[in-house]
Design a protein around this motif. Structure first.
Motif, short mmCIF file in Angstrom:
data_model
loop_
_atom_site.label_atom_id
_atom_site.label_comp_id
_atom_site.label_asym_id
_atom_site.label_seq_id
_atom_site.Cartn_x
_atom_site.Cartn_y
_atom_site.Cartn_z
N THR A 197 42.75 31.10 25.56
CA THR A 197 43.39 31.04 26.25
C THR A 197 43.02 32.03 27.24
OG1 THR A 197 44.34 32.67 24.70
CG2 THR A 197 46.21 30.35 25.47
N GLY A 198 41.33 32.18 27.31
CA GLY A 198 40.53 33.17 27.99
C GLY A 198 40.71 32.11 29.36
N ILE A 199 40.38 31.00 29.70
CA ILE A 199 39.94 29.79 30.74
C ILE A 199 40.87 29.88 32.41
CG2 ILE A 199 39.38 27.69 31.51
CD1 ILE A 199 37.84 27.24 29.00
N PRO A 200 41.98 29.78 31.99
CA PRO A 200 42.82 29.76 32.86
C PRO A 200 42.94 31.48 33.76
CG PRO A 200 44.08 28.70 31.33
CD PRO A 200 42.76 29.46 30.38
N LYS A 251 28.71 47.66 38.90
CA LYS A 251 29.43 48.77 39.92
C LYS A 251 28.82 47.55 41.34
CE LYS A 251 25.37 51.05 39.08
NZ LYS A 251 24.33 52.42 39.32
N LYS A 252 28.60 45.80 40.42
CA LYS A 252 29.23 45.09 41.65
C LYS A 252 29.95 45.00 41.87
CE LYS A 252 25.17 42.49 42.25
NZ LYS A 252 24.10 40.99 41.90
N LYS A 253 30.42 43.89 43.25
CA LYS A 253 31.60 43.19 43.04
C LYS A 253 32.31 42.23 42.61
CE LYS A 253 34.31 46.55 45.97
NZ LYS A 253 35.55 46.93 45.56
N GLY A 254 32.85 41.28 42.70
CA GLY A 254 33.18 40.23 42.33
C GLY A 254 33.55 40.19 40.99
N VAL A 255 33.77 39.51 40.41
CA VAL A 255 34.05 38.64 38.85
C VAL A 255 32.84 37.97 38.16
CG1 VAL A 255 34.94 37.17 37.32
CG2 VAL A 255 36.14 37.90 39.39
N ASN A 256 31.90 39.52 37.55
CA ASN A 256 30.73 38.77 37.44
C ASN A 256 31.00 39.39 35.46
OD1 ASN A 256 29.50 39.49 39.50
ND2 ASN A 256 30.68 41.74 38.87
N VAL A 308 39.11 34.73 39.48
CA VAL A 308 37.65 34.17 40.66
C VAL A 308 38.82 34.32 41.79
CG1 VAL A 308 36.59 32.33 41.15
CG2 VAL A 308 36.81 33.66 38.58
N ASN A 309 39.52 33.94 41.92
CA ASN A 309 41.46 32.53 43.08
C ASN A 309 41.09 34.04 43.59
OD1 ASN A 309 43.88 31.36 43.86
ND2 ASN A 309 42.06 30.02 43.96
N ILE A 367 33.74 27.57 36.97
CA ILE A 367 35.01 27.89 37.45
C ILE A 367 34.50 29.24 38.93
CG2 ILE A 367 37.06 30.00 37.26
CD1 ILE A 367 36.98 28.77 34.13
N GLY A 368 33.00 29.34 39.19
CA GLY A 368 32.66 29.77 40.37
C GLY A 368 32.72 31.47 40.22
N ALA A 369 32.29 32.19 38.65
CA ALA A 369 32.15 33.43 38.62
C ALA A 369 30.73 33.76 39.11
CB ALA A 369 31.67 33.76 37.24
N ASP A 370 30.93 35.22 39.68
CA ASP A 370 30.00 35.25 40.53
C ASP A 370 28.57 35.62 40.13
OD1 ASP A 370 31.06 35.71 43.49
OD2 ASP A 370 32.47 37.59 41.65
#
Lengths: 212, 613
Positions: B442-445, B524-529, B451-452, B499-502
């Motif tokens: 259940t981690g994918i949604p 320290k980085k922006k985004g979903v890493n 990300v979205n 999914i588009g993870a950064d």
């Protein structure tokens, strides 16, 4: 003979406590006894405290898979910390068979020697609690004779059978065979079982009440 | 498992359910691992029966697979623990309106105690909630028998049947008389029938609801199935079910005739005709059940229909506890039965607790140490960067000395809860840690959500490539299942990139310094890493291939500073009476992590020392 026998197996996850419980269950069924066990599987099997309740009914029904404090006729332990932890389950007049192996939990080790210093007194505490009804098994001896500690549950089983006479060697060995898969493991366990019998024979009082 | 009809076997409740599935001709057995339910599918897999016995990605998918099989006339079994049914509750409720053609059993295993579960959920409420028949065995023999009865009942009434158990039935071992194993019932037919199988807001749903209620009414009256029973006579009556019945019998073993025992095997529909007959003449009714006052509530709500006027004792008036397991002792005192004299003393020495730790060599230990060190390395305080946890062995990182995770909630919740905290206005970085199988489950949604919505966070996927905590079951990343079925592996890195993870990095947690650097950099980085910390489960690896080595402590060099134990909490390490550290050689995996923390270089590879000698 009509009686119920309550056995509590106390061990650290991974030592073979659950296999021991199943061995006793299988052997009891061979003898036509009623049998029920209650165990905790899952997360607790990995280096945590594990308790297995085994109940045998000889010409009598057993219903509940668990029992309460003060109701164990036999307390079978594979580790000393766990044995002390479970002492309150022992019935007045019940017997303890314990391996003297020590596996200090991390919570004890984190305190330095403060906790582990008390360990030498554990066996004495068990002896006192059981009023001398104690058979202790030295892991060192098991390792010497059997070559490994993996089968120490079979040593405890041997001692238990020698002491209680609940079932015979044939049933016990069949119980071992049903639980273990490889021939090699069965051979090692047989050796361990026989060692347990001889340890118990030496430790038992000449007129042990339970041997009828 | 191969035993012939009539053989007396010694079986665990879950093994008995598996045997029952074979004797009932189940063709599709599917589930998601969850203590105390896992051994049912595991037993079927080990037996290598001619059937489909596989794990599914989660309970919802598993239930839908079993349902899909049963609308085609095949017999099916789906297994899960209590919280799993919450995940599968959506298809569960719809399945009741559609009904099945082939028999379908839904095993749900609850866990009074709770021994290995997050809550003391009482899944019996799913009977009335989903309006589905629910049956409850009290020991391994009944676990097998009820599985077979359930399949027959399911086919007769065209409804899935919930087989509800608790740990003391699933994990109890007892005698079981084997029956005949029959040919599995496979697909028969499936034809278009929208009124039956199309649910969404359709006008015919009202008609289906009526159909369902009629089915339940018919079942309530049915006397065909040997599920309920009465023992003894008297004006003092006990109504009970499940393992509580065994406790009652044990408590009464010295006073056999004092009570009339009414045992329910059918919990839903509430068997009014049976109860009204069996409660005739009762002046006092004692309801003995674990967890919630389920029977008691239904009994009290139905006193008119049951035509009873007796005093009812149970949990609602405080006779029995609302929490925890029952025992013969608790029930004995509830029934005011004089207990045989039991003499016992508390142990005189109190020994330290032994909560289950991460195993020796466990790669999760390394991952959390790297995460904690990475937080500091990135210039943050450990107390200001929350680590969201998830369900799996790695939840054990909550204990000292790691003291790592801050939360552990429900499957997949690490990522979504981290999203929520950020949206709430939390400005410091957040870390979500989730195991590989929980991620698939259940981690994918939640990852898609993060990300979205562009929510900054670091996600560490702890990938040991197995469902470890429940006994090493397959994940979608395997190329072959336990039964030898060839599969197409699903790679986590492909999923998260898709999914588009950064940023996506794959690291080896045994290279702890590298992982620490990566954590610090991505924090320290922006985004979903995402960091995929990949290394096989140590005990699974040890069983399959043996351990890579072992370490020993050079006694002369050890100063007893305990740095190794304080850093790792590895259960293969212990303090001796002299205050020094030793390693339990048989338990050591040989990861060498402890050696890294020893300032005296006193911990060395055992093999290297042996070679030198």
């Amino acid at each position: 003979m009509q009686k119920k026998i309550n056995i509590l197996i106390s061990s650290v996850g991974g030592q073979g406590g659950l296999s021991l419980s199943r061995m006793i269950a299988e052997a009891s069924a061979i003898k036509g006894y009623r049998i029920t066990t209650g165990e905790i599987l899952g997360m607790a099997q990995r280096f945590g405290s594990v308790l297995s309740f085994v109940r045998i009914g000889i010409n009598e029904e057993v219903y509940s898979p668990i029992f309460s404090k003060g109701e164990a006729d036999y307390l079978l332990c594979l580790e000393l910390f766990e044995c002390v932890r479970s002492l309150s389950y022992l019935k007045f007049g019940g017997w303890v068979i314990t391996s003297t192996e020590v596996k200090p939990p991390i919570s004890a080790s984190l305190e330095g020697k403060k906790q582990v210093e008390k360990v030498p007194s554990y066996l004495e505490a068990i002896r006192k609690h059981s009023e001398g009804n104690l058979i202790s098994i030295e892991p060192k001896l098991v390792k010497e004779v059997v070559g490994t500690l993996r089968a120490i549950n079979a040593t405890v089983l041997g001692a238990f059978i020698m002491l209680s006479g609940v079932f015979d060697d044939d049933a016990a060995l069949e119980g071992i065979r049903k639980v273990l898969k490889s021939e090699r493991a069965i051979e090692i366990s047989k050796k361990a079982y026989n060692l347990g019998k001889s340890i118990a024979e030496k430790a038992m009082p000449i007129h042990a009440d339970n041997k009828s | 498992m191969k035993a012939k009809k009539g053989t007396k076997l010694v079986m665990m409740g879950n093994e008995a359910i598996a045997r029952g599935a074979l004797e009932a001709g189940v063709w599709v057995a599917v589930g998601y691992p969850g203590t105390p339910s896992s051994e049912v599918i595991m037993t079927l897999q080990e037996y290598k029966a001619d059937m489909y016995a596989e794990w599914a990605i989660n309970e919802k998918v598993a239930l839908e697979i079993a349902f899909g099989a049963s609308i085609g006339g095949a017999r099916s079994l789906v297994t899960m623990k209590g919280p799993g049914l919450n995940i599968a509750s959506d298809p569960l409720l719809s399945a009741a309106y559609s009904g099945v053609n082939g028999g379908m059993i839904i095993l749900v295993a609850d866990d009074p105690g709770p021994i290995t579960t997050q809550t003391e959920q009482d899944s019996r409420w799913y009977g009335p909630l989903a309006k589905l028949p629910m049956i409850s065995p009290s020991n391994p023999q009944e676990a097998k028998d009820f599985t077979i009865i359930g399949i027959t009942m399911s086919e007769e009434f065209e409804l899935p049947v919930i087989l509800r158990t608790t740990t003391r039935v699933n994990h109890a071992v007892g005698d079981v008389i084997a029956g005949e194993i029959i040919e599995p019932k496979k697909f028969k037919s499936f034809s278009r029938d929208p009124e039956r199988f199309v649910r969404a807001g359709m006008s015919w749903n009202l008609a289906r609801h009526k159909w369902l209620n009629n089915r339940l009414r018919d079942l309530e009256k049915s006397t065909k199935y040997p599920l309920n029973s009465i023992e003894g006579e008297g004006k003092k009556c006990i109504v009970t079910e499940g393992v509580a019945y065994q406790y009652v019998k044990e408590a009464l073993s010295s006073e056999k005739n004092a009570f009339k025992i009414i045992k329910l095997g059918l919990l839903y529909p509430f068997p009014i005709p049976f109860l009204s007959e069996s409660l005739k003449g009762c002046e006092e009714i004692y309801v003995v059940e674990e967890l919630d006052p389920f029977i008691e509530t239904l009994l009290r709500a139905n006193t008119d229909a049951l035509n009873i006027n007796a005093k009812i004792f149970g949990k609602l008036n405080g006779g029995l506890p609302l929490e925890g397991e029952l025992s013969p002792e608790i029930i004995g005192s509830f029934l005011s039965i004089k207990r045989k004299d039991v003499v016992w003393r508390a142990e005189e020495i109190q020994v330290p607790q032994r909560p289950p730790p991460l195993c020796p060599g466990c790669p999760h230990r390394n991952s959390y140490l790297a995460i904690l060190a990475g937080i500091s390395k990135a210039g943050f305080n450990r107390k200001e960067v929350p680590i969201f946890g998830d369900i799996g062995c790695y939840a054990l990182s909550v204990y000292p000395p790691l003291n790592a995770i801050w939360t552990e909630h429900s499957m997949g919740a690490s990522i979504s809860m981290a999203v929520g905290l950020k949206i709430a206005g939390f400005e410091k970085p957040v870390i979500a840690t989730i195991g590989d199988s929980t991620f698939f489950h259940t981690g994918i949604p939640p990852l898609i959500e993060a990300v979205n919505k562009k929510v900054d966070m670091l996600i560490v996927i702890l990938d040991n490539s197995v469902v470890a905590m429940t006994g090493h079951q397959a994940t979608p990343a395997w190329i072959e299942t336990e039964t030898g079925r060839r599969t197409k592996e699903v790679k986590i890195e492909d999923v998260v990139r898709g999914i588009g993870a950064d940023e996506v990095r794959i690291v080896d947690p045994y290279r702890i310094d590298e992982m620490t650097k990566t954590v610090a950099e991505l924090l320290k980085k922006k985004g979903v890493n995402i960091i995929i910390a990949r290394a096989p489960c140590a005990i699974y690896e040890m069983r399959k291939r043996g351990r890579p080595g072992y370490y020993i402590v050079l006694e002369d060099l050890c100063t007893g500073c305990l740095a190794c134990i304080r850093a790792t909490g590895c259960p293969a390490l212990y303090t001796t009476e002299e205050g020094k550290v030793k390693i339990m050689e048989d338990d050591c995996y040989g990861c060498g992590l402890c050696a890294k923390y020893c300032p005296e270089e006193a911990i060395v590879s055992g093999e290297k020392v042996a070679k030198k000698d």
